[in-house]
Scaffold this motif. Structure first.
Motif, PDB file in Angstrom:
ATOM      1  N   ALA A  37       0.987  -1.192  -0.011  1.00 55.03           N
ATOM      2  CA  ALA A  37      -0.025  -0.035  -0.036  1.00 55.03           C
ATOM      3  C   ALA A  37       1.054   1.308   0.227  1.00 55.03           C
ATOM      4  CB  ALA A  37      -0.979   0.082   1.160  1.00 55.03           C
ATOM      5  N   VAL A  38       0.389   2.292  -0.685  1.00 56.02           N
ATOM      6  CA  VAL A  38       0.998   3.588  -0.651  1.00 56.02           C
ATOM      7  C   VAL A  38       0.166   4.832  -0.483  1.00 56.02           C
ATOM      8  CG1 VAL A  38       3.002   2.839  -2.163  1.00 56.02           C
ATOM      9  CG2 VAL A  38       0.992   3.903  -3.392  1.00 56.02           C
ATOM     10  N   PRO A  39       0.344   5.859   0.101  1.00 50.07           N
ATOM     11  CA  PRO A  39      -0.645   6.787   0.052  1.00 50.07           C
ATOM     12  C   PRO A  39      -0.518   7.776  -1.040  1.00 50.07           C
ATOM     13  CG  PRO A  39       1.220   7.318   1.412  1.00 50.07           C
ATOM     14  CD  PRO A  39       1.269   6.076   1.138  1.00 50.07           C
ATOM     15  N   VAL A  40      -1.809   8.282  -1.281  1.00 52.96           N
ATOM     16  CA  VAL A  40      -1.519   9.467  -2.363  1.00 52.96           C
ATOM     17  C   VAL A  40      -1.761  10.798  -1.719  1.00 52.96           C
ATOM     18  CG1 VAL A  40      -2.725  10.590  -4.536  1.00 52.96           C
ATOM     19  CG2 VAL A  40      -2.701   7.787  -4.092  1.00 52.96           C
ATOM     20  N   HIS A  41      -0.571  11.373  -1.422  1.00 49.43           N
ATOM     21  CA  HIS A  41      -0.654  12.751  -0.565  1.00 49.43           C
ATOM     22  C   HIS A  41      -1.081  13.899  -1.529  1.00 49.43           C
ATOM     23  CE1 HIS A  41       0.811  11.074   3.108  1.00 49.43           C
ATOM     24  NE2 HIS A  41       1.836  10.581   2.444  1.00 49.43           N
ATOM     25  N   ALA A  42      -1.546  14.936  -1.134  1.00 54.73           N
ATOM     26  CA  ALA A  42      -1.669  16.238  -1.880  1.00 54.73           C
ATOM     27  C   ALA A  42      -0.432  16.639  -2.454  1.00 54.73           C
ATOM     28  CB  ALA A  42      -2.445  17.180  -0.992  1.00 54.73           C
ATOM     29  N   SER A  43       0.623  16.394  -1.507  1.00 56.35           N
ATOM     30  CA  SER A  43       2.041  16.920  -1.952  1.00 56.35           C
ATOM     31  C   SER A  43       2.427  16.097  -3.018  1.00 56.35           C
ATOM     32  CB  SER A  43       2.768  16.617  -1.027  1.00 56.35           C
ATOM     33  OG  SER A  43       2.916  15.429  -0.371  1.00 56.35           O
ATOM     34  N   PRO A  62       6.263   8.939  -8.587  1.00 58.95           N
ATOM     35  CA  PRO A  62       5.948   9.564  -7.257  1.00 58.95           C
ATOM     36  C   PRO A  62       6.041   8.595  -6.288  1.00 58.95           C
ATOM     37  CG  PRO A  62       4.296  10.027  -9.166  1.00 58.95           C
ATOM     38  CD  PRO A  62       5.262   9.017  -9.544  1.00 58.95           C
ATOM     39  N   GLY A  63       5.661   9.378  -4.944  1.00 62.03           N
ATOM     40  CA  GLY A  63       5.528   8.494  -3.896  1.00 62.03           C
ATOM     41  C   GLY A  63       6.610   8.847  -3.031  1.00 62.03           C
ATOM     42  N   ILE A  64       6.150   9.035  -1.638  1.00 65.75           N
ATOM     43  CA  ILE A  64       7.131   9.419  -0.541  1.00 65.75           C
ATOM     44  C   ILE A  64       6.918   8.323   0.810  1.00 65.75           C
ATOM     45  CG2 ILE A  64       7.550  11.692  -1.127  1.00 65.75           C
ATOM     46  CD1 ILE A  64       5.549  12.524   1.132  1.00 65.75           C
ATOM     47  N   GLU A  65       6.021   7.480   0.649  1.00 63.85           N
ATOM     48  CA  GLU A  65       5.643   6.555   1.907  1.00 63.85           C
ATOM     49  C   GLU A  65       5.205   5.404   1.314  1.00 63.85           C
ATOM     50  OE1 GLU A  65       4.248   7.963   5.824  1.00 63.85           O
ATOM     51  OE2 GLU A  65       3.409   9.765   4.592  1.00 63.85           O
ATOM     52  N   SER A  66       5.460   4.155   1.992  1.00 63.53           N
ATOM     53  CA  SER A  66       4.885   2.731   1.646  1.00 63.53           C
ATOM     54  C   SER A  66       5.068   1.866   2.726  1.00 63.53           C
ATOM     55  CB  SER A  66       5.711   2.266   0.363  1.00 63.53           C
ATOM     56  OG  SER A  66       7.112   1.942   0.689  1.00 63.53           O
ATOM     57  N   VAL A  67       4.380   0.914   2.534  1.00 63.37           N
ATOM     58  CA  VAL A  67       4.413  -0.230   3.640  1.00 63.37           C
ATOM     59  C   VAL A  67       4.349  -1.508   2.703  1.00 63.37           C
ATOM     60  CG1 VAL A  67       1.776  -0.391   3.794  1.00 63.37           C
ATOM     61  CG2 VAL A  67       3.107  -1.412   5.438  1.00 63.37           C
ATOM     62  N   SER A 382      -8.696  13.336   3.703  1.00 61.47           N
ATOM     63  CA  SER A 382      -8.000  13.661   2.312  1.00 61.47           C
ATOM     64  C   SER A 382      -6.871  13.160   1.669  1.00 61.47           C
ATOM     65  CB  SER A 382      -7.702  15.443   2.550  1.00 61.47           C
ATOM     66  OG  SER A 382      -6.652  15.366   3.467  1.00 61.47           O
ATOM     67  N   VAL A 383      -6.372  12.229   2.371  1.00 63.43           N
ATOM     68  CA  VAL A 383      -5.226  11.360   1.877  1.00 63.43           C
ATOM     69  C   VAL A 383      -5.635  10.005   1.515  1.00 63.43           C
ATOM     70  CG1 VAL A 383      -2.874  10.505   2.311  1.00 63.43           C
ATOM     71  CG2 VAL A 383      -3.503  12.696   3.159  1.00 63.43           C
ATOM     72  N   GLY A 384      -5.650   9.578   0.217  1.00 67.81           N
ATOM     73  CA  GLY A 384      -6.028   8.224  -0.104  1.00 67.81           C
ATOM     74  C   GLY A 384      -4.971   7.442   0.030  1.00 67.81           C
ATOM     75  N   THR A 385      -5.289   6.131   0.185  1.00 71.10           N
ATOM     76  CA  THR A 385      -4.262   5.043   0.180  1.00 71.10           C
ATOM     77  C   THR A 385      -4.755   3.904  -0.942  1.00 71.10           C
ATOM     78  OG1 THR A 385      -4.170   5.236   2.655  1.00 71.10           O
ATOM     79  CG2 THR A 385      -3.022   3.396   1.656  1.00 71.10           C
ATOM     80  N   THR A 386      -3.727   3.548  -1.642  1.00 75.08           N
ATOM     81  CA  THR A 386      -3.926   2.569  -2.630  1.00 75.08           C
ATOM     82  C   THR A 386      -3.214   1.341  -2.372  1.00 75.08           C
ATOM     83  OG1 THR A 386      -3.796   2.424  -4.824  1.00 75.08           O
ATOM     84  CG2 THR A 386      -2.148   3.862  -4.110  1.00 75.08           C
ATOM     85  N   GLY A 387      -3.620   0.479  -2.539  1.00 76.55           N
ATOM     86  CA  GLY A 387      -3.119  -1.105  -2.459  1.00 76.55           C
ATOM     87  C   GLY A 387      -2.351  -1.181  -3.938  1.00 76.55           C
ATOM     88  N   VAL A 388      -1.093  -1.983  -3.631  1.00 75.06           N
ATOM     89  CA  VAL A 388      -0.363  -2.238  -5.022  1.00 75.06           C
ATOM     90  C   VAL A 388      -0.428  -3.837  -5.347  1.00 75.06           C
ATOM     91  CG1 VAL A 388       1.790  -2.075  -5.851  1.00 75.06           C
ATOM     92  CG2 VAL A 388       0.957  -0.443  -4.437  1.00 75.06           C
TER      93      VAL A 388
END
Length: 388
Positions: A37-43, A62-67, A382-388
């Motif tokens: 999973a990774v978040p989709v941040h506004a940034s 893109p992307g700055i965080e993940s699990v 407001s921050v979405g999380t998407t599974g990969v």
């Protein structure tokens, strides 16, 4: 493996594409993570549009965080095992199925924490802790005015307020969001859909008013928040959600009311987590020798996490001859019919020199002040999380 690539600057819906590349191999001291999973941040979206604090070279992932789960370990890597669930810290380009990271840039995830929470455990909760701690030092019983209260940062601030004891005055755009904010623990809510922000702040906070605020909307809302503060009030701006669809750089503004700013001697300043992490050091390693109680709270979060590059000490401006952290003046005014305040100034007697200069600070237990365990369920903000 599959990955999401931005070919060039532009609107994300137009420049993001799914591509396929070979699965990378970890080198010495590295691990390979199968991302779940990774978040989709506004940034992230701001970066793709070219309106963030830095612009990467394109094409970019893109992307700055993940699990995810470690599925291969490079030579010379100790303390981690295949099959272990971890988050990445300071690793960019996470919108892909596999990420290779230095072992020192990953942290194990507690068994009871969901992927949704783990994937966005760093940027937003840490921002909330820093804003309410080192930046504004919000104390029990004080009001904190915040915009975008339903965002991930906003929800974190509300939970911190409940835990620490400060009161949150929460601004939302839609009437349908009010009950959710109150159920989460917000003290009071202002809905700009059908309420005047400045009038409601005066009604709710009473004659003492509100002296501290955080804003991530910008535009006219940010300006109204600034005017709603009492003399000597402080506004920290950490986002500009109202400008996300704005294509004219000259329109990325907050129309601050000059008379309020000048004659009520208010402070408006920015905050960016990336720059906070890269402050010049004022000491040895940035995680010790910190004679300041408010800053110590958020450093417990960052330093205890074992980030590869410890956050630097926060250097506060002495432009006006004082540090708001050590000798803070707040106004306790009497509101008049004309909307002005007659202020009675009190000086906070907390002093940096009252604490040992060589004090060492370590990770706080979860039941200590500000050692708040992050609650699950942020993905509905407001921050979405998407599974990969």
């Amino acid at each position: 493996m599959r990955l999401v690539v931005a070919d060039t600057l532009g609107e994300p819906s137009e420049v993001l594409h799914l591509q396929t590349r070979a699965i990378p191999e970890p080198g010495p001291g590295q691990v390979r993570i199968r991302v779940t999973a990774v978040p989709v941040h506004a940034s992230d979206l701001h970066t793709i549009r070219g309106r963030y604090g830095f612009t990467p070279e394109f094409p970019t992932v893109p992307g700055i965080e993940s699990v995810g789960v470690i599925d291969e370990i490079g030579s010379g890597t100790d303390g981690l095992t295949v099959g272990q669930r971890v988050i990445t810290i300071g690793v960019t380009g996470t919108w892909q199925e596999y990420v290779v990271a230095d072992a020192r840039r990953v942290l194990p995830v507690p068994a009871g924490m969901s992927d949704s929470t783990a994937a966005q455990i760093l940027a937003n909760p840490l921002t909330a802790v820093i804003l309410t701690g080192a930046e504004l030092d919000v104390r029990p019983g004080e009001w904190l005015l915040q915009t975008a209260a339903g965002s991930t940062v906003g929800q974190s601030v509300i939970q911190l307020g409940t835990h620490v004891g400060f009161k949150t005055l929460n601004v939302v755009r839609r009437r349908s969001a009010v009950e959710d904010i109150l159920a989460l623990g917000g003290t009071a809510v202002i809905c700009t859909e059908d309420e005047d922000l400045r009038e409601r702040v005066a009604d709710i906070a009473g004659h003492d008013g509100v002296s501290k605020a955080i804003d991530c909307v910008g535009g006219q809302v940010g300006a109204d928040v600034s005017r709603a503060l009492v003399p000597h009030g402080e506004l920290v701006v950490y986002g500009a959600l109202s400008t996300h669809r704005q294509t004219d750089p000259d329109k990325l503004t907050i129309p601050i009311f000059a008379r309020s700013l000048i004659y009520e001697t208010k402070t408006v300043r920015g905050f960016w987590l990336f720059r906070w992490f890269h402050r010049d050091p004022e000491g040895s390693d940035g995680c010790s020798d910190r004679p300041d109680s408010s800053a110590r709270r958020q450093r417990r979060v960052a330093c205890a996490g074992g980030a590869a590059d410890p956050p630097r000490k926060v250097r506060r401006s002495r432009l006006f001859g004082r540090s708001s952290r050590t000798r803070r003046q707040t106004a306790a005014g009497v509101r008049t019919v004309g909307g002005r305040y007659v202020r009675q100034t009190r000086v906070d007697s907390r002093r940096e020199d009252a604490r040992p200069a060589n004090a060492k600070y370590v990770a706080a237990p979860q039941n200590s002040r500000r050692g708040l365990p992050v609650r699950s369920g942020y993905s509905n903000s407001s921050v979405g999380t998407t599974g990969v």
